[in-house]
Structures are given as structure tokens and as C-alpha cells.
Design an enzyme around this catalytic site. Structure first.
Site, short mmCIF file in Angstrom:
data_model
loop_
_atom_site.label_atom_id
_atom_site.label_comp_id
_atom_site.label_asym_id
_atom_site.label_seq_id
_atom_site.Cartn_x
_atom_site.Cartn_y
_atom_site.Cartn_z
N HIS A 1 -54.26 65.43 62.79
CA HIS A 1 -53.19 64.65 61.92
C HIS A 1 -53.08 63.47 63.18
O HIS A 1 -52.59 63.57 64.37
CB HIS A 1 -51.61 65.61 61.65
CG HIS A 1 -50.85 64.46 61.04
ND1 HIS A 1 -50.44 63.43 59.99
CD2 HIS A 1 -49.95 63.64 61.70
CE1 HIS A 1 -50.02 63.03 59.83
NE2 HIS A 1 -49.17 63.02 60.87
N SER B 1 -48.84 58.54 58.51
CA SER B 1 -47.94 59.42 58.21
C SER B 1 -46.62 59.18 57.35
O SER B 1 -46.54 59.02 56.21
CB SER B 1 -46.82 59.98 59.45
OG SER B 1 -47.44 61.58 59.18
#
Length: 498
Positions: A409, A200
């Protein structure tokens, strides 16, 4: 018995974990921070001191994560939010984890990890990123590594500009990588065989580090792993953009812009929360991002690069999207200059599953589309003479703790570190997942470069690159490439803004 560190003019005492198989050294200061909004200064000399590396160190001030994002077992959740003390000037520390008793001349492959968290939260002391299990697995399979996790400044403390310059947290990350290059040999690591990894915002940081290293002579890294993020995910903003943020901070704190460095850690964090800063952007300040940096976006000089993403990245935005009525979401789409095209492409229409379609757009516009572009550019560079190899990984296996969260995610981080008490099947998948990265660290192909790897349906398989469209919406990516992507990004952001 303390470990001697000749290059640091120090000795160090750490902890033994994993039933004596692994040594871990916590809270090693890699840089001093002279003051708020100042660059870090690499710490190379401890003047003969003995470093106590047995306790967790300070982290950057940050908001506490309010909910169990990873759905880890309840008995582990408090360990995820470990109560370390927070200090914006003492947080430049790192963790070194290695096999027990490694000699200084072992030259083991070194893996460096940069955590994510939108540049506003996260810590190397978070249980999710605990590296001792990965290092123990590296010993078990005969590919031992030295692992380094880098703490860095976050939020306004790390990214608010001063006199047109910024990127303090980014400078921290780069300084930590320089520390590894200079000193990891004292721990038995190989400074010439470093694999840089991140997820990320940490993956964006990996891209930033590769750009900087490319401009500085390509000395710090041999391989890299970018998990769900490229520089396009958190794009450097111009100084004027950051100057407006400075003015907003000054307004909510009652300070002059010139006096913002006098704010305490708490005052900065309170301002960040009041302004609802959800992501801290880097600054195209001509300093970290030197003139010409855009010519170095494709790291085609690396030996090997893994680019990975998760099928349902957009689940990160489930709460704000789900909190809106379908009519609100449709109105935002209709108002956008690209709304008609996006509506057709994603099926964001009355009578359809509007929220799921919006999350699909979030998946593409924030993460996976940019991964696809970088992969294509690396492949093109290979066709034009680059010797670098790029490997594509799709993580479509749902969260083993809560499959209803799908392949959200950062679910790949759970498999990377295997620190959250998986069941037997999850543990088996995690060890297989780790094997790819250990092979990479040892200069081996993680899998056949003619294929892409995919985790789904409870297992792992390789498929020819020509079949990537079976697991990723390649045609949708091609359609996006023909649109005004600035407008696509603005619409995507609007859909998750309450």
C-alpha cells in the site's frame, strides 16, 4: 523580490529550490478555523500583508509514525517525520510549488494533492510528498505544472461530530480546492484546468470532492487521479454512529458531550489514542454529504480519471495479521456468516498459507475490489453516452528500497514524487510513472484507453483491458459481488484487529 498576489490583496516571499529551477511557497493559510468542530472560513484577503512562505507551517495534532513504513534510507527517515509544530486551529495551510519565474498569465495546468493516512495522520511537510522533484521533472520534459498540497484537520479534531454535523477535515479539503479555484492564477496556474490527486484516505477524499463538486455545478476539477481508495473504502457513517463515538470520547476525558469542544489538542489526541481510533470516518450528516449524494458516486462528467492500486495493498495490515496464530484467524473466519464462502475463495484453510490468504482478502475488501467496481461503473457510463475517459493502472512493482515489502500500500506514492533517493533504475521508473500524470494534466491520454497500464518485473507495459485478469483477480471480484459485502467487510476488519 516578493510576488504580487492581487486576488489575495497580498505579496509573498518563498524559497528557490532545484538549483533555481523551482519556486516553493510554504505555509500559505487558505482558511481560518473559528474554533474546534467548526467549518473553515476561506481566507481571501490579507489586507496588503507580505506573506512569509519560507518556513514549514503547523500540522494537525497526530501520533508520530512509529516505524519506517516506506523503508526509505536511514538518513532520510527523520525528514519523513519532520518536526513541524502542531496546532489544531492553525493547520489549514498549503504549499504551492511552481517553475521559477512563471508569469501570472501563464495558465499552467494545476495539480492538487491530498495526502493519505486513514484521516488520523500525515502531513504535506512529509518528505514522501515533497513536490519539488515532480515540478522539476515537469519543466524538464516540457510540461510545466503548478502543484498544490493541502493540509487539513485529522483525527478527532477533524472528524468528531458536534450536534450531528461533522467532516471538518473534509470541509478543509474542499475549502482548499476552492482557494485554488480563486487564487491559483496569481501563481501562474490555470483554475480551469485542475487535476485533483490523492492516495488512500486522500483518494477517498478525491472521491468526496468530486461528489461535492458534481452537486455544486462541476466547477473545480477537470481531471482526477484516485490511488488506492474510493468512498467505499472509508464510507460515511450515520450520525448515530458518530454520536456513540462522542459518548466514548466524553467517557475517557471526563467531559460532557456538550463540552467536548473545550478539550485541548493534547486531550483530544490522548482520547484518540486511548480509544485506539485507527481510521476516522466521515459523517453522512446531510451537510457536506447533501441529500442525494449517492446519485453522484460515478464522476462520469470528468474529462479523464485514472484509477490505480497496488498488488499487495494488504501488506498495510501485515503486523496485526502476522501477530495472530493461524488458529485465531481460522476461528474468526469460521465465526463469520460468509466465512465458508471466503474460506473457499481465498484458501483460508488448515495446511495453507493462512496469513497470506488473509492479507489477500484485506487487499480486496479494503481497496482493490472497490476500485474495480468504480472502473466498471465508469466504463458503463461511457457506453451510455458519457464523454469521460477512465484509465486503469496496476502498480505491481515492489518497493525499490526494500523489495521484500512487495508492492505494498502506497508504494506508488514513492514513484509519484521521487523524493527518496532511488537508485538509477528506480529513478527511471519514477520519471516514467510521473509522465502519465503530466500527460493527464495537459489533457492528453496517459496511455491508450483501450489498455491498462501495469508496472511489474522492473518495467512498464500496456495490456488490453480484456487481459486485466492477468494482474488482478477479476473472477474473485465477481464472486465477492454476489456476497453480502457488509459481512465481508466485517470479517476483513476482524482479521486485522488484535
Amino acid at each position: 523580490m516578493p510576488l504580487e498576489l492581487p486576488s489575495l490583496n497580498a505579496s509573498i516571499v518563498g524559497n528557490t529550490v532545484q538549483n533555481g529551477a523551482v519556486e516553493q511557497f510554504l505555509n500559505i493559510r487558505y482558511a481560518d478555523i473559528p474554533g474546534k468542530f467548526e467549518k473553515p472560513v476561506l481566507k481571501n484577503d490579507w489586507n496588503g500583508a507580505e506573506i512569509d512562505a519560507t518556513k514549514v507551517g503547523p500540522v494537525c495534532p497526530q501520533p508520530r509514525t512509529p516505524f519506517n513504513f516506506f523503508s526509505v534510507p536511514d538518513d532520510l527517515w527523520e525528514k519523513v517525520n519532520v518536526d513541524t509544530y502542531q496546532d489544531g486551529l492553525l493547520c489549514d495551510n498549503l504549499i504551492v510549488t511552481r517553475p521559477k519565474g512563471v508569469s501570472a498569465n501563464a495558465r499552467l495546468p494545476t495539480v492538487v494533492w491530498i495526502h493519505g493516512g486513514s484521516n488520523i495522520e500525515g502531513s504535506i511537510y512529509n518528505l514522501i510528498y515533497e513536490p519539488q522533484f515532480l515540478v522539476a521533472e515537469s519543466v524538464r520534459v516540457g510540461k510545466p505544472i503548478v502543484h498544490v498540497c493541502i493540509e487539513y484537520r485529522l483525527g478527532l479534531a477533524g472528524f468528531l461530530t458536534k450536534n450531528g454535523k461533522g467532516n471538518w477535515g473534509t470541509w478543509d479539503q474542499y475549502t482548499g480546492c476552492q482557494w485554488v479555484n480563486r487564487h491559483i492564477q496569481d501563481f501562474g496556474g490555470d483554475p480551469l484546468n485542475v487535476t485533483l490527486t490523492g492516495e488512500s484516505a486522500g483518494s477517498v477524499a478525491v472521491h468526496n470532492m468530486l461528489i461535492k463538486d458534481s452537486m455544486n455545478g462541476r466547477k473545480l476539477f477537470r481531471n482526477a487521479v484516485m490511488m488506492s481508495g474510493t468512498l467505499e473504502t472509508i464510507t460515511p457513517q450515520p450520525p448515530k454512529w458518530h454520536a456513540r463515538l462522542e459518548e466514548k470520547v466524553a467517557k475517557v476525558t471526563g467531559k460532557e458531550v456538550a463540552d467536548l469542544a473545550s478539550l485541548s489538542d493534547k486531550e483530544l489526541l490522548d482520547a484518540q489514542i486511548k480509544l485506539n481510533v485507527a481510521v476516522c470516518m466521515t459523517c453522512d450528516d446531510g451537510d457536506f454529504f447533501e441529500p442525494g449524494w449517492k446519485q453522484h458516486l460515478t464522476p462520469d462528467w470528468l474529462d479523464k480519471l485514472i484509477i490505480s492500486d497496488c498488488k499487495d495493498e494488504g501488506m498495510l495490515y501485515f503486523l496485526p495479521v502476522n501477530a495472530q496464530d493461524d488458529e485465531e484467524l481460522l476461528a474468526k473466519v469460521a465465526k463469520s456468516p460468509v466465512g465458508k464462502e471466503i474460506s473457499e475463495l481465498y484458501g483460508i484453510k488448515e495446511g495453507g498459507d493462512i496469513k497470506s490468504a488473509c492479507l489477500d482478502l484485506k487487499t480486496d475488501a479494503t481497496f482493490n475490489y472497490f476500485n474495480h467496481l468504480l472502473f466498471k461503473k465508469m466504463e458503463e457510463a461511457r457506453n451510455n453516452g458519457s464523454t469521460s475517459r477512465v484509465y486503469r493502472l496496476a502498480v505491481d512493482e515492489p518497493n525499490p528500497h526494500n523489495p521484500d515489502q512487495r508492492a505494498h500500500h502506497a508504494v506508488d506514492v514513492l514513484y509519484m514524487f521521487n523524493s527518496t533517493k532511488f537508485n538509477e533504475h528506480g529513478d527511471k521508473l519514477s520519471r516514467l510513472f510521473q509522465s502519465h500524470f503530466l500527460r493527464l494534466a495537459y489533457g492528453l491520454e496517459p496511455w491508450d484507453h483501450r489498455n491498462f497500464g501495469v508496472y511489474r518485473n522492473g518495467g512498464y507495459q500496456q495490456l488490453p483491458l480484456s487481459e486485466l485478469n492477468k494482474v488482478r483477480p477479476v473472477e474473485r471480484y465477481e464472486a465477492l459481488s454476489k456476497m453480502d459485502f457488509g459481512q465481508v467487510g466485517r470479517l476483513s476488519n476482524a482479521l486485522s484487529r488484535l
